[in-house]
Design an enzyme around this catalytic site. Sequence first.
Site, PDB file in Angstrom:
ATOM      1  N   HIS A  18     -65.281 -55.614  43.531  1.00 11.36           N
ATOM      2  CA  HIS A  18     -63.765 -54.780  42.698  1.00 11.36           C
ATOM      3  C   HIS A  18     -64.518 -54.175  41.407  1.00 11.36           C
ATOM      4  O   HIS A  18     -64.992 -54.579  40.383  1.00 11.36           O
ATOM      5  CB  HIS A  18     -62.890 -55.609  43.236  1.00 11.36           C
ATOM      6  CG  HIS A  18     -61.225 -54.937  42.252  1.00 11.36           C
ATOM      7  ND1 HIS A  18     -60.578 -55.490  42.318  1.00 11.36           N
ATOM      8  CD2 HIS A  18     -61.148 -53.814  41.685  1.00 11.36           C
ATOM      9  CE1 HIS A  18     -59.575 -54.720  41.966  1.00 11.36           C
ATOM     10  NE2 HIS A  18     -60.003 -53.686  41.256  1.00 11.36           N
ATOM     11  N   HIS A  20     -64.248 -49.390  39.700  1.00 10.25           N
ATOM     12  CA  HIS A  20     -63.845 -48.051  39.734  1.00 10.25           C
ATOM     13  C   HIS A  20     -64.766 -47.815  38.693  1.00 10.25           C
ATOM     14  O   HIS A  20     -64.667 -48.365  37.642  1.00 10.25           O
ATOM     15  CB  HIS A  20     -61.910 -48.032  39.059  1.00 10.25           C
ATOM     16  CG  HIS A  20     -61.443 -48.867  39.157  1.00 10.25           C
ATOM     17  ND1 HIS A  20     -60.643 -48.729  40.966  1.00 10.25           N
ATOM     18  CD2 HIS A  20     -60.972 -50.185  39.942  1.00 10.25           C
ATOM     19  CE1 HIS A  20     -59.871 -48.918  41.296  1.00 10.25           C
ATOM     20  NE2 HIS A  20     -60.183 -50.118  41.094  1.00 10.25           N
ATOM     21  N   HIS A 198     -55.190 -52.158  46.888  1.00 11.95           N
ATOM     22  CA  HIS A 198     -55.000 -53.307  45.961  1.00 11.95           C
ATOM     23  C   HIS A 198     -53.942 -53.587  46.559  1.00 11.95           C
ATOM     24  O   HIS A 198     -53.417 -52.281  46.335  1.00 11.95           O
ATOM     25  CB  HIS A 198     -55.179 -51.839  44.322  1.00 11.95           C
ATOM     26  CG  HIS A 198     -56.216 -52.268  43.918  1.00 11.95           C
ATOM     27  ND1 HIS A 198     -56.759 -51.700  44.407  1.00 11.95           N
ATOM     28  CD2 HIS A 198     -56.860 -51.936  43.107  1.00 11.95           C
ATOM     29  CE1 HIS A 198     -57.802 -51.290  43.561  1.00 11.95           C
ATOM     30  NE2 HIS A 198     -57.942 -51.704  42.791  1.00 11.95           N
ATOM     31  N   GLU A 201     -51.187 -57.010  42.548  1.00 13.68           N
ATOM     32  CA  GLU A 201     -51.395 -57.228  40.865  1.00 13.68           C
ATOM     33  C   GLU A 201     -51.007 -57.262  40.049  1.00 13.68           C
ATOM     34  O   GLU A 201     -50.494 -58.610  39.448  1.00 13.68           O
ATOM     35  CB  GLU A 201     -52.563 -56.006  40.816  1.00 13.68           C
ATOM     36  CG  GLU A 201     -53.027 -55.815  39.255  1.00 13.68           C
ATOM     37  CD  GLU A 201     -53.178 -54.450  38.522  1.00 13.68           C
ATOM     38  OE1 GLU A 201     -53.492 -53.544  39.672  1.00 13.68           O
ATOM     39  OE2 GLU A 201     -54.643 -54.182  37.872  1.00 13.68           O
ATOM     40  N   ASP A 280     -62.463 -52.486  35.356  1.00  9.10           N
ATOM     41  CA  ASP A 280     -62.750 -51.080  34.590  1.00  9.10           C
ATOM     42  C   ASP A 280     -63.798 -51.876  33.570  1.00  9.10           C
ATOM     43  O   ASP A 280     -62.613 -52.223  32.351  1.00  9.10           O
ATOM     44  CB  ASP A 280     -61.334 -50.954  34.835  1.00  9.10           C
ATOM     45  CG  ASP A 280     -60.959 -49.683  35.772  1.00  9.10           C
ATOM     46  OD1 ASP A 280     -60.898 -48.999  36.451  1.00  9.10           O
ATOM     47  OD2 ASP A 280     -59.708 -50.642  36.032  1.00  9.10           O
TER      48      ASP A 280
HETATM   49  N1  ADE Z   1     -57.185 -47.554  38.921  1.00 10.63           N
HETATM   50  C1  ADE Z   1     -58.415 -48.847  37.914  1.00 10.63           C
HETATM   51  N2  ADE Z   1     -58.135 -49.642  38.013  1.00 10.63           N
HETATM   52  C2  ADE Z   1     -57.054 -50.015  38.358  1.00 10.63           C
HETATM   53  C3  ADE Z   1     -56.189 -51.603  38.710  1.00 10.63           C
HETATM   54  N3  ADE Z   1     -56.820 -52.124  37.998  1.00 10.63           N
HETATM   55  N4  ADE Z   1     -54.999 -51.032  39.484  1.00 10.63           N
HETATM   56  C4  ADE Z   1     -54.630 -50.335  40.033  1.00 10.63           C
HETATM   57  N5  ADE Z   1     -55.335 -49.180  40.055  1.00 10.63           N
HETATM   58  C5  ADE Z   1     -56.466 -48.977  39.605  1.00 10.63           C
HETATM   59 ZN    ZN Z   2     -58.551 -52.169  40.582  1.00 14.03          ZN
END
Ligand code: ADE
Ligand code: ZN
Length: 344
Positions: A18, A20, A198, A201, A280
């Site tokens: 996971h 990005h 996703h 969250e 990220d």
């Molecule tokens: N895009 C990049 N990081 C993300 C995250 N944590 N949740 C949803 N979309 C994302």
């Molecule tokens: Zn993510």
Amino acid sequence: MSTPIETFIRNIPKAELHLHIEGTLEPELMFAIASRNNVPLNFPSVEALREAYNFSDLQSFLDLYYQGMAVLQKEEDFFEMTMAYLKRAREDRVRHAEIFFDPQAHTSRGVPFETVLDGIHKACLQAEQEFGITFRIILCFLRHLSAEEAFATLRGALPHRDRITAVGLDSSELGHPPSRFAAVFEEARREGFRVVAHAGEEGPAEYIWEALDMLKALRIDHGVRCMDDEDLVNRLRADQIPLTVCPLSNVRLRVFPEMRLHNLKRLLERGLVVTINSDDPAYFGGYLTDNFLAAQEALGLGPREIQTLVENSFHASFLRQEEKERHLADVRRYCENNAPLTQP
Ligand code: ADE
Ligand code: ZN
């Protein structure tokens, strides 16, 4: 001086599921690419930008994330960003990486799909040859955009499907349920793509049910809100659906107020297939090893739990069975060589 468990965590072979790629763009590289491409930035310096990385929720992060990635215009920009991540991942002993990219955030600015994918893919191939890091690439649809736009993106991806393993769903979760994308995910599955999403969250457990039942997601990205629904926990355990949990992200985006209150250990104790990931890392203060270290320290994870988390990641990956077994044998060998820590 590192403690034995820290050294164990730093050196254990890992997989990341996971991540990005646009979320690995460090401010220094962002400024360098901005100046190369003559793109103005809203911040006077790297330091000022870093100071703005103080998020109140997912949306406050996404606003800066989309601004930041607007410096990326040419294939070499995507190549350089991806290679920088893979070099950093090698230091963390990442042996396999499954990398998300957000094509709509680039095509909407006039950057061709091929430019984005070529840059990312060439860097992955080079890192596989030079560092031995295996990889898969996952195309994410932006859920704040329409299902029609996701369909158009899917059609644009079809000529490149040999380089794209799976499709995912990301961006602003609240108010954008997975059910809106059921048809496009069905089409993607028919075209041979694997599916992740996703869910849970910031959004409710209901979105995780929808990702499973309507999108047929094979893994849930984040998924931490599943604990609000006992039936859902039972379903995730019964079907051994992996959760790609991102501890530092969850604390930075205030999904949990502090790491000590993260439910990762409880998810593991409930028999769920939990993995640790960095989401990220340029924005959330740490790469994969940092995520393991922060969770271990705050939650008191033991070496056997670390081993389980790492093994879960390889099992949950989209690697072929023989590739999984090769990586898992390396993990087992590493743990046997650290027997005083890992034996009960
Ligand atoms: N895009 C990049 N990081 C993300 C995250 N944590 N949740 C949803 N979309 C994302
Ligand atoms: Zn993510």
